[in-house]
Design an enzyme around this catalytic site. Structure first.
Site, PDB file in Angstrom:
ATOM      1  N   LYS A 128       1.272   3.040 -36.290  1.00 20.47           N
ATOM      2  CA  LYS A 128       1.698   2.099 -37.328  1.00 20.47           C
ATOM      3  C   LYS A 128       1.200   2.632 -38.667  1.00 20.47           C
ATOM      4  CE  LYS A 128       3.686  -2.063 -37.501  1.00 20.47           C
ATOM      5  NZ  LYS A 128       4.752  -2.600 -36.647  1.00 20.47           N
ATOM      6  N   SER A 180      19.440  -3.711 -35.678  1.00 20.94           N
ATOM      7  CA  SER A 180      18.988  -3.709 -34.278  1.00 20.94           C
ATOM      8  C   SER A 180      19.136  -5.081 -33.619  1.00 20.94           C
ATOM      9  CB  SER A 180      17.525  -3.279 -34.227  1.00 20.94           C
ATOM     10  OG  SER A 180      16.763  -4.179 -35.007  1.00 20.94           O
ATOM     11  N   ASP A 216      17.427 -24.679 -37.949  1.00 18.12           N
ATOM     12  CA  ASP A 216      17.129 -23.596 -38.890  1.00 18.12           C
ATOM     13  C   ASP A 216      16.835 -24.242 -40.220  1.00 18.12           C
ATOM     14  OD1 ASP A 216      17.529 -21.266 -40.819  1.00 18.12           O
ATOM     15  OD2 ASP A 216      17.864 -20.276 -38.915  1.00 18.12           O
ATOM     16  N   SER A 248      12.911 -14.221 -29.200  1.00 18.05           N
ATOM     17  CA  SER A 248      12.717 -12.918 -29.852  1.00 18.05           C
ATOM     18  C   SER A 248      11.566 -12.910 -30.851  1.00 18.05           C
ATOM     19  CB  SER A 248      13.996 -12.517 -30.600  1.00 18.05           C
ATOM     20  OG  SER A 248      14.128 -13.289 -31.788  1.00 18.05           O
ATOM     21  N   ALA A 249      11.123 -14.068 -31.308  1.00 18.74           N
ATOM     22  CA  ALA A 249      10.131 -14.087 -32.387  1.00 18.74           C
ATOM     23  C   ALA A 249       8.883 -13.304 -31.992  1.00 18.74           C
ATOM     24  CB  ALA A 249       9.762 -15.527 -32.731  1.00 18.74           C
TER      25      ALA A 249
HETATM   26  P1  NAD Z   1      16.216 -13.327 -39.541  1.00 20.08           P
HETATM   27  O1  NAD Z   1      15.337 -13.291 -40.745  1.00 20.08           O
HETATM   28  O2  NAD Z   1      17.588 -12.780 -39.634  1.00 20.08           O
HETATM   29  O3  NAD Z   1      16.331 -14.825 -38.979  1.00 20.08           O
HETATM   30  C1  NAD Z   1      15.273 -15.729 -38.913  1.00 20.08           C
HETATM   31  C2  NAD Z   1      15.864 -17.116 -39.052  1.00 20.08           C
HETATM   32  O4  NAD Z   1      14.831 -18.075 -38.837  1.00 20.08           O
HETATM   33  C3  NAD Z   1      16.459 -17.394 -40.435  1.00 20.08           C
HETATM   34  O5  NAD Z   1      17.771 -17.921 -40.324  1.00 20.08           O
HETATM   35  C4  NAD Z   1      15.486 -18.410 -41.051  1.00 20.08           C
HETATM   36  O6  NAD Z   1      16.130 -19.312 -41.935  1.00 20.08           O
HETATM   37  C5  NAD Z   1      14.974 -19.101 -39.806  1.00 20.08           C
HETATM   38  N1  NAD Z   1      13.678 -19.768 -39.965  1.00 20.08           N
HETATM   39  C6  NAD Z   1      12.593 -19.344 -40.621  1.00 20.08           C
HETATM   40  N2  NAD Z   1      11.591 -20.240 -40.507  1.00 20.08           N
HETATM   41  C7  NAD Z   1      12.075 -21.246 -39.743  1.00 20.08           C
HETATM   42  C8  NAD Z   1      11.529 -22.461 -39.254  1.00 20.08           C
HETATM   43  N3  NAD Z   1      10.282 -22.835 -39.552  1.00 20.08           N
HETATM   44  N4  NAD Z   1      12.296 -23.255 -38.481  1.00 20.08           N
HETATM   45  C9  NAD Z   1      13.571 -22.912 -38.181  1.00 20.08           C
HETATM   46  N5  NAD Z   1      14.141 -21.765 -38.622  1.00 20.08           N
HETATM   47  C10 NAD Z   1      13.399 -20.954 -39.392  1.00 20.08           C
HETATM   48  O7  NAD Z   1      15.365 -12.572 -38.405  1.00 20.08           O
HETATM   49  P2  NAD Z   1      15.918 -11.959 -37.044  1.00 20.08           P
HETATM   50  O8  NAD Z   1      16.165 -10.501 -37.240  1.00 20.08           O
HETATM   51  O9  NAD Z   1      16.952 -12.822 -36.486  1.00 20.08           O
HETATM   52  O10 NAD Z   1      14.603 -12.042 -36.138  1.00 20.08           O
HETATM   53  C11 NAD Z   1      14.179 -13.274 -35.601  1.00 20.08           C
HETATM   54  C12 NAD Z   1      12.794 -13.104 -34.983  1.00 20.08           C
HETATM   55  O11 NAD Z   1      12.835 -12.083 -33.988  1.00 20.08           O
HETATM   56  C13 NAD Z   1      11.704 -12.673 -35.984  1.00 20.08           C
HETATM   57  O12 NAD Z   1      10.480 -13.222 -35.590  1.00 20.08           O
HETATM   58  C14 NAD Z   1      11.645 -11.165 -35.801  1.00 20.08           C
HETATM   59  O13 NAD Z   1      10.394 -10.639 -36.154  1.00 20.08           O
HETATM   60  C15 NAD Z   1      11.900 -11.042 -34.302  1.00 20.08           C
HETATM   61  N6  NAD Z   1      12.460  -9.750 -33.921  1.00 20.08           N
HETATM   62  C16 NAD Z   1      13.636  -9.326 -34.431  1.00 20.08           C
HETATM   63  C17 NAD Z   1      14.170  -8.095 -34.049  1.00 20.08           C
HETATM   64  C18 NAD Z   1      15.477  -7.593 -34.599  1.00 20.08           C
HETATM   65  O14 NAD Z   1      16.001  -6.598 -34.081  1.00 20.08           O
HETATM   66  N7  NAD Z   1      16.061  -8.220 -35.590  1.00 20.08           N
HETATM   67  C19 NAD Z   1      13.465  -7.292 -33.135  1.00 20.08           C
HETATM   68  C20 NAD Z   1      12.251  -7.755 -32.598  1.00 20.08           C
HETATM   69  C21 NAD Z   1      11.764  -8.998 -33.002  1.00 20.08           C
END
Ligand code: NAD
Length: 368
Positions: free
Chosen positions: A78, A144, A201, A262-263
């Site tokens: 990292k 991704s 959301d 996924s979070a």
């Molecule tokens: P994103 O930013 O596109 O979506 C996150 C969504 O969550 C947004 O629509 C936001 O408005 C909503 N949000 C934020 N706080 C909130 C709350 N308190 N209550 C309800 N909704 C809320 O992110 P993403 O790419 O969809 O990723 C989602 C999660 O998955 C993140 O935790 C990210 O770290 C994790 N993740 C994503 C990937 C990837 O490939 N995108 C890979 C591994 C892990």
């Protein structure tokens, strides 16, 4: 504490200083048993070097486990840049960072993380090939969220199988928190399977987008406000927004049989994982379920092939099943079973590495 004591679990820690661009970064390589270290580069206005060091050491160790769990040919690393992402970024700073990455001669691959975007790394890419996850037009694999969402669906199938004896996703109710890039794809797949959904959301626009698409598919979803999502009468809670959502407060509210999403860092502390276990709620470790994105960037080692990435993402189903079964057989939490699963993979590869140590190791390169 003595610096070598602090980094005793790590192979290498590099402090990068460039007066001209103001770059102050730390790169930590935790373990390269499985291959060169891979891990994103985070940019934050850390209050002290100690705080940055602590973060990079913790995150790089986590990457060793994530890479082992995803069965990719990378180890854990990292990078952190000490600075304010709103004020301190410049093309020159990322070029200087790229030069430091290049100086590691293929031992460390990196890309975006909190505070950095794929566009920042286009400048780093001018100095080194050891960059992953940039846009497809720059030779990377791009967004991704498709494999990540697919991994969540495989995680849900494995969980359904473990609890109800069938991979089928219909006839169950899911509570999805977050309809961003990953969450909305998971929601649409579940709708297509005929499942019943509760969603929330903080962004009304993404809720409206889902409601429109659900209508087109001839169905509807139940929208709930904010924290109400924890207490709905669903079978599985699917966190796809923020970390720390499994905590003392939400544990009192959850009525579900499982948590699969996924979070990142869903558990506020590992103690909360134990409490889920005690309450009989099956927990799918986040780093197993959300590995689709990691599988995609690791796959950049070869020529881009989306089909191969999705095929590899299917292994999430089998890894999760093994962890569930090991946890059940040994009376331990799925987090403990997940850690053992990763450690065994690293140990068995270490034996293989030493068996073949007389042979030339492969030359790792993403784009030559
Ligand atoms: P994103 O930013 O596109 O979506 C996150 C969504 O969550 C947004 O629509 C936001 O408005 C909503 N949000 C934020 N706080 C909130 C709350 N308190 N209550 C309800 N909704 C809320 O992110 P993403 O790419 O969809 O990723 C989602 C999660 O998955 C993140 O935790 C990210 O770290 C994790 N993740 C994503 C990937 C990837 O490939 N995108 C890979 C591994 C892990």
């Amino acid at each position: 504490m003595d610096m070598f004591e602090k980094i005793s679990e790590h192979e290498q820690v590099v402090f990068c200083n460039d007066e001209e661009t103001g770059l102050k970064a730390v790169i930590a390589i935790h373990n390269t048993t499985l291959g060169p270290a891979l891990g994103g580069c985070r940019m934050r206005p850390y209050q002290s070097v100690d705080e940055a060091l602590e973060d990079v050491l913790r995150l790089s160790k986590g990457m060793t486990y994530k890479c082992a769990a995803a069965d990719v040919d990378f180890g854990g690393g990292k990078a952190v840049i000490i600075g304010d992402p709103q004020k301190d970024k410049s093309p020159e700073l990322f070029r200087a960072f790229g030069q430091f990455v290049e100086s590691l001669n293929g031992r460390f691959y990196t890309g975006t993380d909190m505070g950095t975007t794929p566009d920042d790394f286009i400048y780093a890419l001018k100095e080194t090939n050891c960059i992953v996850g940039v846009d497809e037009v720059y030779g990377g694999s791009g967004d991704s969220s498709v494999p990540t969402a697919m991994g969540v669906i495989y995680g849900l199938r494995a969980t359904n199988h473990m609890i109800w004896g069938s991979d089928d996703l219909h006839n169950r109710k899911y509570a999805i928190q977050g309809l961003g890039k990953v969450g909305i794809k998971v929601a649409l797949s579940l709708i297509e399977e005929g499942a019943e959904l509760f969603v929330t959301d903080i962004n009304q626009a993404v809720i409206d987008e889902l409601l429109t698409k659900a209508k087109e598919l001839g169905t509807t979803v139940k929208v709930v406000a904010g924290d109400e999502i924890y207490g709905v009468d669903a079978d599985i809670f699917v966190p796809c927004a923020i970390g720390g959502v499994i905590n003392d407060q939400t544990l009192r509210e959850l009525k579900v049989k499982a948590v699969v999403g996924s979070a990142n860092n869903q558990l506020l502390t590992t103690e909360h994982g134990k409490k889920l276990h005690e309450r009989g709620i099956l927990y799918a470790p986040d780093y197993i379920v959300n590995a689709g994105g990691l599988i995609q960037v690791a796959d950049e080692l070869y020529e881009p092939n989306k089909e191969r990435v999705l095929q590899k993402t299917r292994t999430i189903y089998h890894s999760l099943m093994k962890i569930y079964k090991d946890a059940e057989a040994n009376g331990i939490t799925t987090i403990e079973a997940g850690d053992t699963f990763c450690e065994e993979r690293i140990q068995s590869r270490a034996r293989r590495n030493s068996f073949f140590s007389h042979m030339k190791r492969p030359k790792w390169s993403v784009r030559t």
